[in-house]
Structure formats: C-alpha cells, structure tokens
Design a protein around this motif. Structure first.
Motif, mmCIF file in Angstrom:
data_model
loop_
_atom_site.group_PDB
_atom_site.id
_atom_site.type_symbol
_atom_site.label_atom_id
_atom_site.label_comp_id
_atom_site.label_asym_id
_atom_site.label_seq_id
_atom_site.Cartn_x
_atom_site.Cartn_y
_atom_site.Cartn_z
ATOM 1 N N LEU A 354 0.827 -1.205 0.000
ATOM 2 C CA LEU A 354 0.000 0.000 0.000
ATOM 3 C C LEU A 354 0.863 1.258 0.000
ATOM 4 O O LEU A 354 1.976 1.268 0.529
ATOM 5 C CB LEU A 354 -0.921 0.012 1.220
ATOM 6 N N PRO A 355 0.359 2.351 -0.574
ATOM 7 C CA PRO A 355 1.102 3.620 -0.543
ATOM 8 C C PRO A 355 1.273 4.116 0.889
ATOM 9 O O PRO A 355 0.444 3.816 1.760
ATOM 10 C CB PRO A 355 0.222 4.572 -1.361
ATOM 11 N N PRO A 356 2.323 4.876 1.162
ATOM 12 C CA PRO A 356 2.525 5.393 2.520
ATOM 13 C C PRO A 356 1.474 6.424 2.890
ATOM 14 O O PRO A 356 0.870 7.068 2.026
ATOM 15 C CB PRO A 356 3.932 6.004 2.464
ATOM 16 N N GLN A 357 1.261 6.584 4.190
ATOM 17 C CA GLN A 357 0.298 7.560 4.691
ATOM 18 C C GLN A 357 0.879 8.971 4.578
ATOM 19 O O GLN A 357 2.026 9.209 4.937
ATOM 20 C CB GLN A 357 -0.029 7.251 6.157
ATOM 21 N N PRO A 358 0.110 9.949 4.084
ATOM 22 C CA PRO A 358 0.602 11.340 4.059
ATOM 23 C C PRO A 358 0.878 11.856 5.475
ATOM 24 O O PRO A 358 0.235 11.436 6.441
ATOM 25 C CB PRO A 358 -0.546 12.107 3.399
ATOM 26 N N VAL A 359 1.821 12.788 5.595
ATOM 27 C CA VAL A 359 2.174 13.359 6.895
ATOM 28 C C VAL A 359 2.101 14.880 6.816
ATOM 29 O O VAL A 359 2.166 15.476 5.735
ATOM 30 C CB VAL A 359 3.590 12.914 7.330
ATOM 31 N N ASP A 360 1.951 15.521 7.982
ATOM 32 C CA ASP A 360 1.936 16.981 8.017
ATOM 33 C C ASP A 360 3.354 17.516 8.115
ATOM 34 O O ASP A 360 4.328 16.754 8.044
ATOM 35 C CB ASP A 360 1.062 17.478 9.173
ATOM 36 N N GLU A 361 3.486 18.824 8.287
ATOM 37 C CA GLU A 361 4.823 19.424 8.283
ATOM 38 C C GLU A 361 5.659 19.008 9.481
ATOM 39 O O GLU A 361 6.885 19.140 9.467
ATOM 40 C CB GLU A 361 4.709 20.947 8.218
ATOM 41 N N GLU A 362 5.023 18.463 10.524
ATOM 42 C CA GLU A 362 5.756 17.989 11.690
ATOM 43 C C GLU A 362 6.032 16.492 11.637
ATOM 44 O O GLU A 362 6.587 15.932 12.574
ATOM 45 C CB GLU A 362 4.974 18.322 12.957
ATOM 46 N N GLY A 363 5.629 15.849 10.547
ATOM 47 C CA GLY A 363 5.880 14.416 10.394
ATOM 48 C C GLY A 363 4.825 13.524 10.999
ATOM 49 O O GLY A 363 5.003 12.303 11.029
ATOM 50 N N ASN A 364 3.709 14.073 11.463
ATOM 51 C CA ASN A 364 2.621 13.261 12.027
ATOM 52 C C ASN A 364 1.713 12.756 10.916
ATOM 53 O O ASN A 364 1.375 13.508 9.999
ATOM 54 C CB ASN A 364 1.804 14.100 13.011
#
Length: 756
Positions: A354-364
């Motif tokens: 599966l594709p990786p989960q998107p993250v926010d600018e802090e890496g969460n």
C-alpha cells in the motif's frame, strides 16, 4: 534478362534489404541487439555516445528492467504454464473460455476432481490475472466445501481453496527496489486480503467451527506427536494415561475443544441445546484418540513425523518472513496458535504494497482518503479494489480483538487454567482416576485472554496514530487554525491544484477525513473495547459471568445466582470506569452484552428464587390496607401448609405417640376454592417487576443526580435482546411502565379461585 525480370529482381532485393533493416531496427528497439556506441555502465564521453545511451535506455528490454516488467520479475515462474501459453499462441482466449465453462459444468455435477483440474488449467493460462485466483479460491473454500458431508472433507476443500489463493499470490509477487523502504515484496493486496479473510471467516464464525478449529490445530502439530499409537498402552491395550496427560498439558486448547461442553447443558435452553448437539463430542480419552486416528492424514505443515514441509507445501499457508511479530513458514507453532493469528499475518502482509500515509509538516500521519492512481507511484505501490483503504488497514488489530474474544468464549481468562475433571461430577466421567487427590490442571502458563486484549489495545493505539484515527486535541486545534486561512465555504475538491500541497489544504482535508474515517471504521469503539478488556478487573468480571453461565447450564441454580450477582456487580464497576466502552457513539454491543448478562440472571431468580416471591408480597402488602380482601400474589400454598402441619406433629410425636397426622396424604397443591387468586400472568408480571427493580444491579439510572435519568441499557436495546432470546413480554412490563414500590401493581384477581 529482359527489363521486366530485372525490375522484379531489383524489387526483391529492395524488399529483402528493407526486411533486414526493419528487423535489425526492431531487434535494436527491443534491446536484443545493443545500440552502437552505447554503454550504460559508464558515463558518456561525447555527445554521440550520449545520444546512443539515451536511445539504449529507451529500448523495450531496458525499460522492462527499469520497471520490473519481465516475466521472471512479475512473480514466481511456472514452466509448464509458460510452455502451454506459448503453444496456444493466439487461441488462448478460446481455451480459457472453454475451460471456464467446463469448470462450471463440473461443479454442477459435483465432479469436484474435474473442477480442480479445470481450475488449475485456467489459472496456468492467465496467471497474472488475479480474478480467476480470487474467484476460484473463494468458490472452493465456500461453495464446494459446504457440499461435503464430513467435517474432514469440508476441511480439505477449505484448505484447497486457501492453497489456491496462496499459489496465486506467489505467481503475482515480485521484489521491487523502493528508494525509501528498500526492497519490498510487491504483490496483490487483494489476494493476500482474501487469504486472511478466509482464515478468519471459515475458522471463526462458520458452521462446525469447533471441529474446523480442532482440525486446524492438528495441521500445526507434528504428526509424530499426535500419532494415536503413542497413547495406547501395549500391555493392556488401554489408554496410556501418563502420555495422554502430557499431551493434554502441551495442547490444552485442542483437548478442551475436543471434549466440548457436557451434554447436560443441552437442557438449559433451545439455543444452547442446538449448539451443544451440533458440536464435536469426545467425552472420553478413547474418543480423543479415535479422533486423532480418523484425522491422521489431515493437511499438515509437516512432510514426515517431525520435519517441516517446504513453505509452498505447508498448510496452514503462511506468508514469508517479513516481520518478527508475525508467524512464518519456518516457525514451530504452539497450542496458542489459531487461525486468527494466521489471518493477522496475511492482513499485515497485504498492507506492505500500500502507498505510505501522508504526513503533516511535523511528520505526524494525517487522516486521509484512498489515493487516486495519479497520487502514488504505481510501479512501487498497489491499492486494493475493496474495501476502502482505511478499513482495509484495520483488519490486523481487529483480528487480534477476535483472538481475545475467542479466548473468553472458550473459558481461557487467566493462568488459573482448566481443571479437566470436575470433582462434583460422577467419578465415572473422570479422565484420570485419582483426580480428587491429584487434579490435572492444564493451561496455567499464561493469562490467556488478558494477554490477547493487552496486545489488541497496543495495536489499536498504534493503528490510531499511524493512520490519523486518534489525533490529540492540540493537533486538531492547530489544523483548525490552518484551515481557517482558506476561503470560507470553499469545497474541498474545488481548491486549486497549486494549493494541494500547502499546509492549509492538508489541514482542511485532515479535519474532513478525521471524522469520516472514525465513523466508517468504528475505531472509537474498538479502541475503547480493547482498552477496557485489557484491564484485570474486566477480565475477572467476564470470568465470573462465564462461570455463572456454565453453572446455569448445568442446573446448579443456587451457584449460578450467586456468581451472577458477583459478576454483575463487577461488570457494573467496569462500565462506570470505562464510559467510552459502555456508551459508545458508534456501537451498541456493550449495552447488548450487559442486558444479555442481566436477562440470564433475571430469568433465574424469577423462576427459582424465593427472595423474589417474598419481596413481591412486600410490594403488594400496602395495597391490602385499601383492598382488604386482596390476597398476596405468593402466599404459602395449601400443600406447604399441609407439610408444615405434618412436620409440627412429627416433632410432637415423642411426647404424644398416639397423635395422628392431620393431613395423611398432603398431596394437594390446590388452594381452597374460596380464596381469591392472582392470575398466572399477573404473578409473572409482579415477579419480573420486583426482579428488575429490587434485585438487578442495573435498576435505575446510571447517575441518580442526572436530570435525564439515563438508563444503563436503553429500552430499544432490551427489546431487541429479548427478541433474540425468544422472550415475549407484555407491553406494560419493565421498569418504564411498572408502578413504584408503594403503588398497587394492578393485579388481576379471580374471586372464584380459578384463573380466567
């Protein structure tokens, strides 16, 4: 040679030269012949070589290397199938259509051997097309297996369907070089998912599940350890109890399932009777040994007495080692291994492509939706056809919750273990003759359900963080502040493309998908359930209620009532301490379970507890001041009066030997005809009212100070549980419509003494 002949020769030479040139160019384009001056292993020295290298990198062969599109790189090759496909050339489509039709006709005629042959031929002709693997794997595991009358035959075809899916998975799995994650096994997430789902469904909730679980366990045990001859004493021909006891200690889950519930519990109620009668029964050691003898040839992980088979020939089929957390083909499996754990391994393995989960600018990790094809690299990742991605990912922790539920249902709670012989039973039913002096207790090495639930809670918490299902209030507030920078009222899908990677858009999308994903996955309840069940207090409450249920089924009513009272009080404290588990926004399951426990207890005390009758008389007593002729609903019966009088005379007989008994027969249950009597419906009504309002721990609201008077279990849920139990209640029954303790419950009384 005349001019016409010369022109014909020149034409032939021209055609031949054109053919040679075009053929050579095609070989160069295909990559069979190297492009002159090209050398992709070294940097180009001049522009001509750069052009040659550019052309060489665009050849079909080099592109197939770069994109891993060669036949050898698409999955495990199969020479016989490759040869057959090459031999058929352009007629493969006609052959596949014929074989599909022939397979369907064979199934209609119950010619399952021919069906298997046709399925193998179809999958060989189109190994990279996953639909035949998915359909026929499901077809054999579900449709064909249920046609079998014997559990062994059913198990064989379930195993055959799973093995077919596993073969399809191998044919469509290859290694890719991911620049981020390194080398990964890229395959079909759909096939892996259905492998897991078949394990979970067929060995979890299907018909004859107890028998299928026993056969599944046999497949995991070395044949040398389950050889029935090991447990026969050669001198007496009877059971070698020492070896049999060692087997019970090593495989307690298997032995307990094989023994099954006592047939005496079949009299408890219709639902229990049906389940007990359909379950496997091996009440004696000889029966268990016979079961081992009857199923010696069950599909197995072993090629001989003690050696594991090759990974592609084992059953249960397990994925290759990809994590130390999950079982793999080289692992020796113990008694605690179940189909849920095999399913967990395949569910986790299905998430690798599966594709990786998107993250926010802090890496969460951000809450997100299923990505569209243009949003991920399709050479490195795959997205399943169904279900939606956020649901697809959560089957791994969900399966661990099923494992905990299974341990509870089968009576494995803590390290107290299972005492094989109940000292209250007839000694003729004991497996071990000296069980009263030396009880055999197995399964004492672990806190079974408690450990399973603690692992489930850990997995649910990690799953919630990894996929944005559990976000801290601080992060949510930060997302709201960022989202406010977008124009108000702008639809999420109307935002311009150049804004799609900006923090403001990601925050708006995260807030939208956060609520949506939590709703469709039921995540809040699953997390709350796992966290509540992982507490020792919950485990002890469940254990006490389970013991109460067993006592009820065996007719030990006084013990069952006492255990229910202890268990319900403990369960009440569990609900108070875990409000998200008790009253979840997305699930009614806890309320249903609570009322199922309460209803079992109420039915017992209404039918057999004298305290309920005494309390009913106390409730009705104030009304007799207004209606003096009103009788008590449960006065002492005429027969009881006779027996009490006779008992008094017997105590006086040593002083007055000639005193005759006043009621020589004392056999009449009928009261005097002149006494007004309550109708039976009214007597039942008052008993239920008293039981629900004065004996149930769940009488009244959760919080007495709550103005809304929120009940422990809502009336609509109570009604649905009663329907499931087959209990019919009058409309005016229950705490909502019953009078208070100081009011007259409006009984129906017959002055003639008969029930109208």
């Amino acid at each position: 040679m005349n001019p016409l002949q010369q022109a014909a020769v020149r034409r032939k030479i021209f055609y031949f030269a054109a053919i040679v040139v075009l053929f050579t160019l095609s070989m160069v384009w295909r990559g069979v012949i190297a492009v002159p001056l090209s050398d992709l292993s070294r940097p180009a020295k001049h522009r001509l070589q750069q052009a040659a290298n550019w052309l060489a990198s665009r050849t079909i062969l080099n592109q197939s290397y770069q994109l891993d599109l060669r036949e050898l790189e698409q999955g495990e090759p199969e020479l016989a199938g490759e040869s057959l496909r090459l031999a058929l050339t352009g007629s493969r489509g006609f052959a596949v259509a014929y074989l599909w039709h022939s397979a369907i006709e064979a199934q209609k005629r119950n010619d399952f051997h021919k069906l298997e042959t046709r399925v193998q031929q179809v999958t060989r002709l189109q190994p990279r097309f996953i639909t035949p693997w998915l359909f026929q794997g499901w077809n054999i595991s579900y449709n064909v297996s249920v046609e079998m009358h014997g559990s062994g035959d059913m198990y064989f075809y379930i195993a055959r369907g799973i093995e077919l899916l596993a073969e399809g998975e191998r044919r469509n799995t290859h290694t890719v070089r991911d620049p981020v994650a390194g080398e990964r096994k890229l395959g079909s997430p759909d096939i892996r998912f259905w492998l897991a789902f078949t394990y979970q469904n067929k060995f979890g909730v299907s018909d004859q599940v107890e028998v299928l679980r026993c056969l599944f366990q046999l497949s995991c045990i070395p044949p040398g350890e389950r050889n029935p001859q090991l447990f026969i004493d050669p001198r007496t021909g009877g059971v070698d109890l020492a070896r049999f006891e060692a087997f019970c200690r090593k495989y307690p889950h298997l032995v307990r399932r094989l023994r099954g519930e006592d047939r005496r519990v079949a009299a408890a109620d219709e639902r229990t009777r049906q389940r007990v009668e359909e379950a496997l029964k091996c009440p004696r050691p000889e029966d268990i040994i016979q079961f081992l003898r009857d199923n010696q040839d069950v599909p197995s992980r072993y090629k001989n007495a003690n050696d594991l088979h090759d990974p592609d020939k084992q059953f249960p089929v397990l994925p290759p080692r990809f994590s130390e957390e999950y079982p793999h083909p080289g692992l020796i499996l113990g008694d605690d291994f179940s189909a849920y754990q095999a399913a967990r391994a395949w569910y986790a393995y299905s998430c690798l492509p599966l594709p990786p989960q998107p993250v926010d600018e802090e890496g969460n990790p951000l809450p997100w939706r299923t990505p569209t094809p243009e949003e991920y690299n399709q050479l490195l990742y795959r997205v399943p056809r169904a279900p939606m991605l956020i649901i697809f990912r959560q089957y791994d922790p969900r399966c661990q919750s099923y494992q905990g539920e299974m341990e509870q249902k089968e009576g494995w709670f803590d390290n107290e273990g299972w005492r094989i012989d109940d000292p209250r039973d007839d000694p003729s039913l004991w497996w071990f003759p000296d069980a009263d002096r030396r009880p055999v207790i197995v399964g004492t090495e672990r806190d079974w359900s408690l450990e399973a639930w603690r692992k489930a809670a850990e997995m649910w918490r990690k799953h919630g963080y990894d996929y944005g299902l559990e976000v801290s209030p601080e992060r949510l507030e930060r997302y709201r502040r960022l989202a406010e920078k977008l124009p108000p009222g702008l639809n999420l899908f109307d935002i311009p493309q150049d804004w799609r990677n900006r923090p403001e858009f990601l925050a708006r999308a995260a807030l939208t998908y956060y609520e949506q994903n939590r709703a469709v996955t039921n995540f809040p309840y699953f997390l709350a359930q796992a966290e509540a069940e992982a507490q020792r207090e919950t485990m002890l409450a469940r254990k006490t209620l389970w013991q109460a249920e067993q006592a009820r089924k065996l007719g030990r009513k006084e013990q069952a009532i006492r255990l229910y009272e202890q268990g319900l009080l403990a369960w009440r404290n569990v609900l108070l301490n875990n409000p998200r588990f008790h009253r979840s926004e997305t699930s009614e399951r806890t309320e249903e379970e609570t009322y199922e426990y309460e209803l079992s207890y109420l039915r017992l005390i209404v039918a057999d507890d004298e305290r309920v009758r005494e309390k009913a008389n106390q409730v009705v007593a104030p009304a007799r001041a207004i209606v003096p002729f009103l009788s008590l609903p449960f006065p002492q019966t005429h027969r009881q009066s006779q027996l009490n009088a006779n008992e008094t005379v017997e105590r006086l007989r040593p002083l007055v030997p000639f005193l005759p008994p006043p009621y020589p027969h004392a056999a009449s249950d009928d009261p005097p005809a002149s006494t007004p009597q309550w109708r039976s419906e009214a007597r039942e009504e008052i008993k239920w009212y008293v039981a629900e309002n004065f004996f149930s721990p769940f009488a009244g609201p959760i919080d007495p100070n709550d103005p809304a008077k929120t009940p422990w279990v809502r009336d609509s849920i109570k009604e649905s549980v009663r329907v499931n139990f087959g209990i019919q209640r009058a409309r005016n029954r229950g705490t909502a419509s019953a009078p208070s303790s100081g009011e007259n419950p409006a009984p129906a009384v017959s002055a003639s003494g008969s029930n109208p």
